[in-house]
Design an enzyme around this catalytic site. Structure first.
Site, short mmCIF file in Angstrom:
data_model
loop_
_atom_site.label_atom_id
_atom_site.label_comp_id
_atom_site.label_asym_id
_atom_site.label_seq_id
_atom_site.Cartn_x
_atom_site.Cartn_y
_atom_site.Cartn_z
N TYR A 1 -1.58 -0.79 10.23
CA TYR A 1 -1.76 -1.12 8.80
C TYR A 1 -0.56 -0.63 8.00
CZ TYR A 1 -3.71 -1.20 4.07
OH TYR A 1 -3.91 -1.44 2.72
N SER B 1 0.87 -1.18 0.00
CA SER B 1 0.00 0.00 0.00
C SER B 1 0.90 1.23 0.00
CB SER B 1 -0.87 -0.02 1.26
OG SER B 1 -1.51 1.22 1.43
P1 NAP Z 1 -11.34 -6.01 1.31
O1 NAP Z 1 -12.38 -5.72 0.31
O2 NAP Z 1 -11.51 -5.57 2.73
O3 NAP Z 1 -11.00 -7.57 1.26
C1 NAP Z 1 -10.09 -8.12 2.17
C2 NAP Z 1 -10.06 -9.62 2.03
O4 NAP Z 1 -9.20 -10.12 3.05
C3 NAP Z 1 -11.43 -10.24 2.23
O5 NAP Z 1 -11.59 -11.33 1.34
C4 NAP Z 1 -11.35 -10.76 3.66
O6 NAP Z 1 -12.15 -11.86 3.92
C5 NAP Z 1 -9.89 -11.16 3.73
N1 NAP Z 1 -9.46 -11.29 5.12
C6 NAP Z 1 -9.43 -10.33 6.07
N2 NAP Z 1 -9.05 -10.85 7.25
C7 NAP Z 1 -8.83 -12.18 7.04
C8 NAP Z 1 -8.44 -13.25 7.86
N3 NAP Z 1 -8.23 -13.11 9.17
N4 NAP Z 1 -8.32 -14.49 7.32
C9 NAP Z 1 -8.56 -14.68 6.00
N5 NAP Z 1 -8.95 -13.70 5.16
C10 NAP Z 1 -9.08 -12.46 5.68
O7 NAP Z 1 -9.94 -5.35 0.87
P2 NAP Z 1 -9.35 -4.98 -0.58
O8 NAP Z 1 -9.52 -3.54 -0.78
O9 NAP Z 1 -9.84 -5.95 -1.59
O10 NAP Z 1 -7.80 -5.21 -0.28
C11 NAP Z 1 -7.05 -6.28 -0.85
C12 NAP Z 1 -5.58 -5.98 -0.61
O11 NAP Z 1 -5.21 -4.75 -1.27
C13 NAP Z 1 -5.20 -5.78 0.86
O12 NAP Z 1 -3.92 -6.34 1.08
C14 NAP Z 1 -5.16 -4.28 1.02
O13 NAP Z 1 -4.32 -3.89 2.08
C15 NAP Z 1 -4.60 -3.88 -0.33
N6 NAP Z 1 -4.88 -2.48 -0.72
C16 NAP Z 1 -6.13 -2.09 -1.07
C17 NAP Z 1 -6.36 -0.78 -1.49
C18 NAP Z 1 -7.72 -0.30 -1.90
O14 NAP Z 1 -7.86 0.90 -2.24
N7 NAP Z 1 -8.75 -1.13 -1.93
C19 NAP Z 1 -5.29 0.13 -1.54
C20 NAP Z 1 -4.02 -0.30 -1.16
C21 NAP Z 1 -3.81 -1.62 -0.77
P3 NAP Z 1 -13.69 -11.70 4.43
O15 NAP Z 1 -14.44 -11.11 3.28
O16 NAP Z 1 -14.07 -13.07 4.75
O17 NAP Z 1 -13.63 -10.77 5.61
#
Ligand code: NAP
Length: 261
Positions: free
Chosen positions: A179, A166
């Site tokens: 985070y 990130s």
């Molecule tokens: P999200 O929509 O919150 O999805 C997160 C995923 O992680 C969900 O499938 C969740 O499962 C899973 N997860 C969370 N805790 C877990 C655990 N204890 N065990 C197993 N699975 C777990 O987030 P996202 O935006 O798609 O983010 C994906 C990645 O991109 C992350 O690494 C995030 O830090 C990174 N990122 C995202 C953004 C952005 O703008 N979206 C920007 C920078 C970096 P459940 O659905 O079952 O809770």
């Protein structure tokens, strides 16, 4: 592709990648957090490009929905392996490795995508339990899983491990707490793993920063933002497919941006 290119140039190359329909044919790729957000779209996209996808996550109905979508689309049949990264211990990862070994005999790709955001609050107020949970899910789980799956990755003719970073992992920012710090640790873990693999085996380890993407996590971090102004997860898939496909075979230890400026 040329590793003498800067991360910025490599990010532009990756973001412009046009994957052929069979770009991931016969690849076995495991994805954490495959039930929602970017991980779900990555799973569907990898399957659409020919991969057999192992869906890893903690909420089984969400994983089943992705499994069903892959099946309905006629893509290679997926597999589900439930795992909660918060509580998983070494035995759980070893059991996962044994199950993947028994079914597939190798692993060609591993996308560490799952993460938690945690509260946005000054470090001086940050709860210790929350810190430990974030570090467990965002950092330690990635280490433990990679360690357990390394023998299977080494059985691939060319394996790609991709960690997720990130912007706040590259430059810390007030109130982003564990985070931001966890993502900085991920960036460093990629460098350590990559350096250790260099010239030793056919496993490459790289990192991707998705950039602002329309998901639940982004909405939690920026509740007043209009989601329509953000790229969808589908729009950032070229960079993910690039890192997981043979196109990036010479890349090791690089951190790219899926939305380069
Ligand atoms: P999200 O929509 O919150 O999805 C997160 C995923 O992680 C969900 O499938 C969740 O499962 C899973 N997860 C969370 N805790 C877990 C655990 N204890 N065990 C197993 N699975 C777990 O987030 P996202 O935006 O798609 O983010 C994906 C990645 O991109 C992350 O690494 C995030 O830090 C990174 N990122 C995202 C953004 C952005 O703008 N979206 C920007 C920078 C970096 P459940 O659905 O079952 O809770």
């Amino acid at each position: 592709m040329d590793q003498t290119q800067s991360p910025q140039e490599l990010s532009l190359t990756a973001a412009a990648f046009i994957a052929s329909g069979d770009a991931l044919k016969d690849k076995v790729i495991a994805i954490t957090g495959a039930g929602d957000g970017i991980g779900k779209v990555a799973a569907l996209s990898c399957a659409a490009h020919g991969a057999t996808v192992i869906l890893l996550g903690r909420t089984i109905p969400k994983l089943e929905q992705v499994y069903d979508e892959i099946e309905a689309a006629g893509h290679p049949q997926a597999a589900i392996f439930p795992i909660n990264l918060e509580g998983a211990v070494e035995k759980d990862y070893n059991d996962m490795a044994d199950a993947i070994d028994a079914e597939f005999g190798r692993l060609d790709g591993l996308l560490h995508n799952a993460a938690q955001l945690g509260p946005q609050t000054p470090l001086s107020n940050y709860e210790i339990d929350t810190w430990q949970k974030l570090m467990q899910v965002n950092v330690t789980a990635g280490f433990m899983m990679t360690k357990a799956l390394l023998p299977l990755l080494e059985k691939s003719s060319a394996a790609s491990v991709v960690f997720t970073s990130s912007s706040v992992g590259r430059k810390g920012r007030a109130y982003w707490g564990a985070y931001a710090i966890s993502k900085a640790a991920v960036e460093n873990m990629v460098q350590v793993f990559a350096d250790e693999m260099d010239g030793i085996n056919k496993v490459r380890v790289n990192c991707i920063n998705p950039g602002a993407t329309r998901t639940q996590m982004r909405a939690s971090a920026y509740p007043s933002e209009n989601p329509a102004t953000l790229k969808t997860a589908a729009e950032i898939m070229p960079s993910y497919l690039y890192l997981l496909s043979p196109k990036s075979e010479a890349l090791n230890g690089i951190s790219i941006d899926a939305q380069p400026k």
